[in-house]
Design an enzyme around this catalytic site. Structure first.
Site, PDB file in Angstrom:
ATOM      1  N   ASP A  89       0.182   9.259   1.961  1.00  0.00           N
ATOM      2  CA  ASP A  89      -0.863   9.822   1.083  1.00  0.00           C
ATOM      3  C   ASP A  89      -2.402   9.905   1.333  1.00  0.00           C
ATOM      4  O   ASP A  89      -2.674   9.010   2.092  1.00  0.00           O
ATOM      5  CB  ASP A  89      -0.574   9.096  -0.354  1.00  0.00           C
ATOM      6  CG  ASP A  89       0.712   8.927  -1.056  1.00  0.00           C
ATOM      7  OD1 ASP A  89       1.761  10.011  -0.678  1.00  0.00           O
ATOM      8  OD2 ASP A  89       1.228   7.838  -1.557  1.00  0.00           O
TER       9      ASP A  89
HETATM   10  N1  URA Z   1       4.875   5.202  -0.015  1.00  0.00           N
HETATM   11  C1  URA Z   1       3.779   5.690  -0.875  1.00  0.00           C
HETATM   12  O1  URA Z   1       3.803   5.512  -1.985  1.00  0.00           O
HETATM   13  N2  URA Z   1       2.565   6.307  -0.222  1.00  0.00           N
HETATM   14  C2  URA Z   1       2.455   6.274   1.134  1.00  0.00           C
HETATM   15  O2  URA Z   1       1.394   6.901   1.618  1.00  0.00           O
HETATM   16  C3  URA Z   1       3.503   6.082   1.856  1.00  0.00           C
HETATM   17  C4  URA Z   1       4.605   5.400   1.451  1.00  0.00           C
END
Ligand code: URA
Length: 220
Positions: A89
């Protein structure tokens, strides 16, 4: 040597493959022995880049609104066909693997392969023993999706190391939301034994070593 220089050298008959002058302008050779002016050259078909992702960058090749992880790569790392193997993310930090090896990426990401990734997770509230057991059983997300077992090793009351073998969209945030908690910081430490180099500052990248590539390739 640039692609254009390589093409010129091929046209001039200076490049040989297994001792024979390379005939066409094609740069696609596999495991053959390539030489320039009779000297063997190291030919790399695949590239593997470890990036220490800072928050604020999206894991996409292009984005109209945000900076992407590719904006962090120096010019000589910018090769054709590179993509992110396992996105994070925008607000997540840590290990990002960038490659042009689609077959390896497929193996690393395929849900049935059970490739584990490790994340350091900071939460708003404390994580209870019951939460840890629920994570191990496999969390039922709010939208009805069932997660595979996940393993949480507490390092403080609201902080710890989580090992998961899946990569659903916002997976970890959704898992802890299902437990009534909230992820306040997330950092990926490793992918299948490939650990983020502690000497690599945020925003910097480097090529994987041969040993690291061999270790990633060990995924069946
Ligand atoms: N899980 C999430 O919620 N975000 C990420 O960036 C990676 C795994």
């Amino acid at each position: 040597m640039t692609r254009t220089e390589a093409k010129k050298a091929i046209s001039a008959g200076r490049v040989t493959v297994n001792g024979e002058a390379m005939k066409t302008g094609s740069l696609h050779v596999n495991e053959d022995t390539v030489a320039l002016d009779g000297q063997p050259v190291c030919y790399r078909r695949f590239f593997y880049i470890m990036l220490h992702k800072p928050a604020g960058y999206v894991c996409a090749n292009r984005d109209s609104r945000s900076k992407t992880v590719f904006d962090l790569l120096p010019a000589d790392y910018q090769k054709k066909d590179l993509f992110v193997c396992g996105r994070l993310d925008k607000d997540t930090t840590g290990l990002v693997l960038i490659t042009n090896n689609g077959e390896l990426a497929h193996r690393l990401l395929a849900p049935k392969k059970d490739v584990f990734k490790e994340y350091l997770v900071t939460l708003r509230d404390k994580v209870s023993e019951e939460d840890i057991q629920l994570l191990e059983k496999g969390i039922l997300l709010r939208d009805g999706l069932h997660c595979k077992p996940a393993f949480f090793e507490p390092m403080a009351s609201n902080y710890g190391l989580l090992r998961i073998s899946e990569g659903k969209f916002h997976q970890i945030k959704r898992m802890f939301a299902a437990l009534g908690n909230e992820v306040t910081a997330l950092h990926r430490r490793s992918i299948h034994g490939l650990t983020l180099d502690p000497a690599l500052p945020e925003g910097k990248c480097r090529y994987l070593t041969d040993q690291e590539i061999i270790s990633l390739e060990s995924v069946e």
